[in-house]
Motif scaffolding. Structure first.
Motif, PDB file in Angstrom:
ATOM      1  N   HIS A   1       0.079  -5.320  -8.012  1.00 32.61           N
ATOM      2  CA  HIS A   1       0.094  -5.205  -6.458  1.00 32.61           C
ATOM      3  C   HIS A   1      -1.357  -5.896  -6.025  1.00 32.61           C
ATOM      4  CE1 HIS A   1      -1.835  -1.560  -7.926  1.00 32.61           C
ATOM      5  NE2 HIS A   1      -2.554  -1.436  -6.664  1.00 32.61           N
ATOM      6  N   ASN A   2      -2.365  -5.751  -6.799  1.00 32.27           N
ATOM      7  CA  ASN A   2      -3.636  -6.207  -6.305  1.00 32.27           C
ATOM      8  C   ASN A   2      -3.863  -7.767  -6.140  1.00 32.27           C
ATOM      9  OD1 ASN A   2      -4.806  -3.551  -6.147  1.00 32.27           O
ATOM     10  ND2 ASN A   2      -5.237  -3.663  -8.423  1.00 32.27           N
ATOM     11  N   GLU A   3      -3.328  -8.107  -7.353  1.00 33.83           N
ATOM     12  CA  GLU A   3      -3.085  -9.828  -7.383  1.00 33.83           C
ATOM     13  C   GLU A   3      -2.125 -10.401  -6.244  1.00 33.83           C
ATOM     14  OE1 GLU A   3      -2.148 -13.609 -10.469  1.00 33.83           O
ATOM     15  OE2 GLU A   3      -2.095 -11.505 -11.049  1.00 33.83           O
TER      16      GLU A   3
ATOM     17  N   HIS B   1      -1.020   0.397 -11.967  1.00 30.46           N
ATOM     18  CA  HIS B   1      -0.705  -0.912 -11.401  1.00 30.46           C
ATOM     19  C   HIS B   1       0.717  -0.690 -11.055  1.00 30.46           C
ATOM     20  CE1 HIS B   1      -4.284  -2.851 -12.537  1.00 30.46           C
ATOM     21  NE2 HIS B   1      -4.418  -2.087 -13.586  1.00 30.46           N
TER      22      HIS B   1
ATOM     23  N   GLU C   1       0.836  -1.241  -0.060  1.00 30.04           N
ATOM     24  CA  GLU C   1      -0.027  -0.074  -0.091  1.00 30.04           C
ATOM     25  C   GLU C   1       0.923   1.184   0.013  1.00 30.04           C
ATOM     26  OE1 GLU C   1      -3.586   2.070  -0.285  1.00 30.04           O
ATOM     27  OE2 GLU C   1      -3.412  -0.394  -0.179  1.00 30.04           O
TER      28      GLU C   1
ATOM     29  N   GLN D   1      -7.656   3.857  -7.280  1.00 28.47           N
ATOM     30  CA  GLN D   1      -8.217   2.963  -8.249  1.00 28.47           C
ATOM     31  C   GLN D   1      -7.499   3.074  -9.599  1.00 28.47           C
ATOM     32  OE1 GLN D   1      -9.651   5.999  -7.214  1.00 28.47           O
ATOM     33  NE2 GLN D   1     -10.878   5.520  -5.552  1.00 28.47           N
TER      34      GLN D   1
ATOM     35  N   SER E   1       2.372   1.820  -3.350  1.00 33.59           N
ATOM     36  CA  SER E   1       1.197   1.920  -4.622  1.00 33.59           C
ATOM     37  C   SER E   1       0.803   3.519  -4.512  1.00 33.59           C
ATOM     38  CB  SER E   1       0.193   1.093  -4.628  1.00 33.59           C
ATOM     39  OG  SER E   1      -0.636   1.294  -3.126  1.00 33.59           O
TER      40      SER E   1
ATOM     41  N   ARG F   1      -1.685  -8.781  -3.360  1.00 31.36           N
ATOM     42  CA  ARG F   1      -2.332  -8.727  -2.019  1.00 31.36           C
ATOM     43  C   ARG F   1      -3.401  -9.733  -1.782  1.00 31.36           C
ATOM     44  NH1 ARG F   1      -4.803  -3.277  -2.317  1.00 31.36           N
ATOM     45  NH2 ARG F   1      -2.757  -2.426  -2.479  1.00 31.36           N
ATOM     46  N   LYS F   2      -4.043 -10.025  -3.011  1.00 33.60           N
ATOM     47  CA  LYS F   2      -5.017 -11.232  -2.918  1.00 33.60           C
ATOM     48  C   LYS F   2      -4.451 -12.525  -2.501  1.00 33.60           C
ATOM     49  CE  LYS F   2      -8.322  -9.504  -6.220  1.00 33.60           C
ATOM     50  NZ  LYS F   2      -8.764  -9.478  -7.675  1.00 33.60           N
TER      51      LYS F   2
END
Length: 130
Positions: free
Chosen positions: A113-115, A101, A87, A98, A90, A117-118
């Motif tokens: 970074h979203n993947e 990437h 975070e 929003q 980013s 984090r998941k």
């Protein structure tokens, strides 16, 4: 002159071609990291198709630009990023939460970074695009 970072050279060429309004750009030399970086850019719709040309040397890539890319960049040195620090990076690199990437190389492969984090993995930061 020796090239220190081929990903940085590729990002610089893409940025310059986009600013000039070009529809395609030639990237050389080519590497696996550049190809995976371009696959993520293509997955999220920031570039069109790209073609790897094998010339029995370092290789070339022809990238079709679609005008949606504002900026892409490479982070050197590749800093270690823990899951809690994603975070922080980013917010420093991207203009909005929003939008854009951050690309990480992890033990599970190269992902944004979203993947990461998941999946709950950290790694080393490679670059960004928005």
């Amino acid at each position: 002159m020796v090239r220190m970072n081929v990903l940085a050279d590729a990002c610089n060429a893409i940025n310059n071609a986009g600013k000039r309004g070009k529809r395609q750009v030639l990237l050389r030399p080519c590497s696996k990291v550049i190809i995976r970086f371009l696959k993520l850019m293509q997955k999220y719709g920031y570039i069109g198709s790209f073609e790897h040309v094998d010339d029995h040397r370092a290789g070339k890539i022809i990238v079709q630009l679609n005008g949606k890319l504002n900026k892409c960049g490479c982070i050197s040195p590749r800093f270690d990023v823990q899951l809690t620090d994603i975070e922080h990076w980013s917010t420093h690199l991207l203009p909005s939460r929003q939008f854009g990437h951050v690309i990480l190389t992890t033990s599970s492969g190269i992902m944004d970074h979203n993947e990461a984090r998941k999946r709950g993995v950290g790694g080393k930061i490679v670059g960004f695009f928005f």
